[in-house]
Design an enzyme around this catalytic site. Structure first.
Site, mmCIF file in Angstrom:
data_model
loop_
_atom_site.group_PDB
_atom_site.id
_atom_site.type_symbol
_atom_site.label_atom_id
_atom_site.label_comp_id
_atom_site.label_asym_id
_atom_site.label_seq_id
_atom_site.Cartn_x
_atom_site.Cartn_y
_atom_site.Cartn_z
ATOM 1 N N ASN A 156 7.160 5.375 0.184
ATOM 2 C CA ASN A 156 7.608 6.717 0.554
ATOM 3 C C ASN A 156 8.427 6.701 1.840
ATOM 4 O OD1 ASN A 156 7.749 9.449 -0.170
ATOM 5 N ND2 ASN A 156 6.193 10.001 1.333
ATOM 6 N N ARG A 157 8.920 5.531 2.220
ATOM 7 C CA ARG A 157 9.919 5.381 3.287
ATOM 8 C C ARG A 157 11.046 4.477 2.829
ATOM 9 N NH1 ARG A 157 5.999 8.017 4.397
ATOM 10 N NH2 ARG A 157 5.003 8.360 6.427
ATOM 11 N N HIS A 196 -0.316 13.334 -3.269
ATOM 12 C CA HIS A 196 -0.745 12.402 -2.233
ATOM 13 C C HIS A 196 -2.139 12.799 -1.732
ATOM 14 C CE1 HIS A 196 3.556 10.991 -1.125
ATOM 15 N NE2 HIS A 196 3.615 11.682 -2.246
ATOM 16 N N TYR A 256 5.347 16.765 10.412
ATOM 17 C CA TYR A 256 5.773 15.582 11.160
ATOM 18 C C TYR A 256 6.862 14.901 10.350
ATOM 19 C CZ TYR A 256 2.744 12.662 8.154
ATOM 20 O OH TYR A 256 2.139 12.041 7.096
ATOM 21 N N GLU A 278 -0.320 17.426 -0.920
ATOM 22 C CA GLU A 278 -1.454 16.716 -0.314
ATOM 23 C C GLU A 278 -2.710 17.432 -0.784
ATOM 24 O OE1 GLU A 278 -1.095 14.066 1.578
ATOM 25 O OE2 GLU A 278 1.013 14.108 2.198
#
Length: 453
Positions: A156-157, A196, A256, A278
């Site tokens: 996920n990056r 997630h 964030y 989430e």
């Protein structure tokens, strides 16, 4: 309409549907997760009382004890495909670093076929929606009990980022990331949700900002994303009651910032409206907590699918010459984001928040654009567009130049002015006169022939 639920945490709910247990591997963050005391008591009320207990439990020997293995998950997925072959299709979009297939379940009345079907009723999801479920995006990470894949890369990056030149090298991307990107380029997904663990909130774009500061950074469809996230949150057992996130929803950059995430890439490059859901404060829920997670999120998932299909504007875009479908672009005035109609049917579905007036603009190279204004209420609106081809002045000029004539434009104008006719009309008249004269001459010759004899 194609709708996608992805990411490995969804395995929990999918496996519960199989009457078994599942796995989780990837989440948005990692810094904010907190554990809570578990219990071997299967009493539903007791689990509900303890579900959000924030006291940390002792370290667990195996975080995934009681979960499915990758092999068991694959077996369960295939069993479902065989048991429900009339409404499902099982296929793979690629493999992980270690060669584990990334299986997808498609659920529809016509699995594997593309359809133009924007209609929806709550009991007719199978008939009116193509639902694709990717149970796990990171099977290797699950086996290794860590966030990264077999190369220890956070998937996920790993997607190309809009703000910073990262992950732009195709050869350096992970096979799981490549599989997702190729998949979304091949399929015409309307919306998606990535599930997630680590918090309890519905997250929407943008996930980052151009200066890396923690701030609210809205995408062009911010109002629509807020609407979608609120649908999920308020359908959840207690997500909307969050004390940390107002209404149980958040802008990713405000929460964030992350960069290289899948959510923003889907929206920018695939026209796919994705939420990051989430669904558990704990990244590794105990096996006896899984049924509660399913009950808390079941209606949220169904209502999210319903809201996607029941709102916005949809229809088909066709050519006025022949009626063939056109893969035209659909834009909304004031929203700097476009989607493309499907190439097979020319069908489109533009998700929009209800209760407002919108100006819909449709364009296609070689065709005249069209615009219409709609007042969108609670139900979706159907609007078809018929586009007219644009006449090619260059082609017309080439055709005209093929004629060998010494008359210039001024002469043409004078002929039309004084005689009210064009060259074509003059040519037809002259041809008729010549033909008539030839007829008379021939008749005269045949009349005089006996006298010469």
């Amino acid at each position: 309409m194609e709708i996608l639920f992805s990411s490995s945490f969804y395995t929990l709910f999918l496996a519960f549907f199989f009457f078994s247990l599942a796995s989780t591997a990837i989440a948005r963050g990692g810094e904010q997760a907190s554990s809570f005391s578990g219990s071997t008591d299967h009493d539903h009320d007791f689990l509900r009382r303890r579900f959000f207990d924030q006291t940390k439990s002792p370290p667990r020997v195996d975080l995934a004890r009681g979960y499915m293995t990758n092999f068991e998950l694959e077996k369960a997925v295939k069993q479902f495909g065989r048991r429900c072959s009339n409404i499902s299709r099982i296929y793979s979009i690629g493999k992980s670093v270690k060669g584990i297939p990334l299986w997808v379940m498609e659920i529809s009345d016509k699995p594997g076929q593309q359809e133009a079907e924007p209609a929806f009723k709550a009991t007719l999801i199978i008939r009116d929606v193509h639902l694709h479920i990717l149970p796990t995006m990171n099977p290797d990470g699950f086996s290794l009990r860590r966030r990264g894949n077999a190369n220890n890369i956070d998937l996920n990056r790993d997607f190309p980022d809009q703000f910073f030149p990262m992950n732009n090298d195709l050869n350096s991307r992970q096979p799981e990331t490549k599989a997702i990107m190729n998949w979304l380029k091949e399929r015409h997904f309307t919306a998606s949700a990535s599930l997630h663990g680590g918090a309890l909130v519905a997250n929407y774009p943008w996930d980052g900002s151009d200066d890396k500061r923690r701030q609210y950074y809205a995408c062009p469809d911010d109002k629509t994303f807020q609407y979608m996230a609120s649908i999920y949150s308020h359908s959840h057992y207690n997500m909307s009651l969050s004390k940390e996130f107002l209404g149980g929803i958040t802008n990713g950059a405000f929460w964030y910032p992350i960069y290289g995430g899948m959510q923003d890439w889907n929206y920018i490059h695939a026209g796919c409206f994705e939420l990051t859901l989430e669904i558990s404060d704990n990244k590794w829920p105990m096996e006896n907590e899984i049924p509660i997670l399913w009950e808390y999120n079941r209606m949220s998932m169904l209502n999210l699918v319903a809201s996607i299909v029941k709102t916005g504007v949809h229809g088909r875009i066709l050519s006025s010459k022949g009626g063939q479908p056109l893969p035209a672009s659909i834009a909304i005035k004031g929203i700097n984001s476009t989607i493309e109609a499907g190439g097979l049917f020319g069908d489109y579905h533009r998700i929009l928040a209800p209760g407002e007036s919108y100006e819909v603009m449709v364009s296609m190279p070689g065709y005249k654009s069209k615009t219409t204004r709609i007042l969108l209420e609670e139900e979706a609106m159907s609007v078809d567009f018929i586009l007219d081809p644009v006449e090619n002045p260059q082609l017309r000029k080439q055709v005209g130049s093929a004629c060998d004539c010494s008359c210039d434009d001024k002469t043409n104008f004078e002929l039309v002015k004084y005689f009210g006719v064009t060259y074509l009309e003059i040519s037809l008249v002259v041809a008729f006169i010549l033909a008539f004269l030839c007829f008379l001459l021939k008749r005269k010759m045949s009349y005089n022939l006996p006298k010469h004899r």
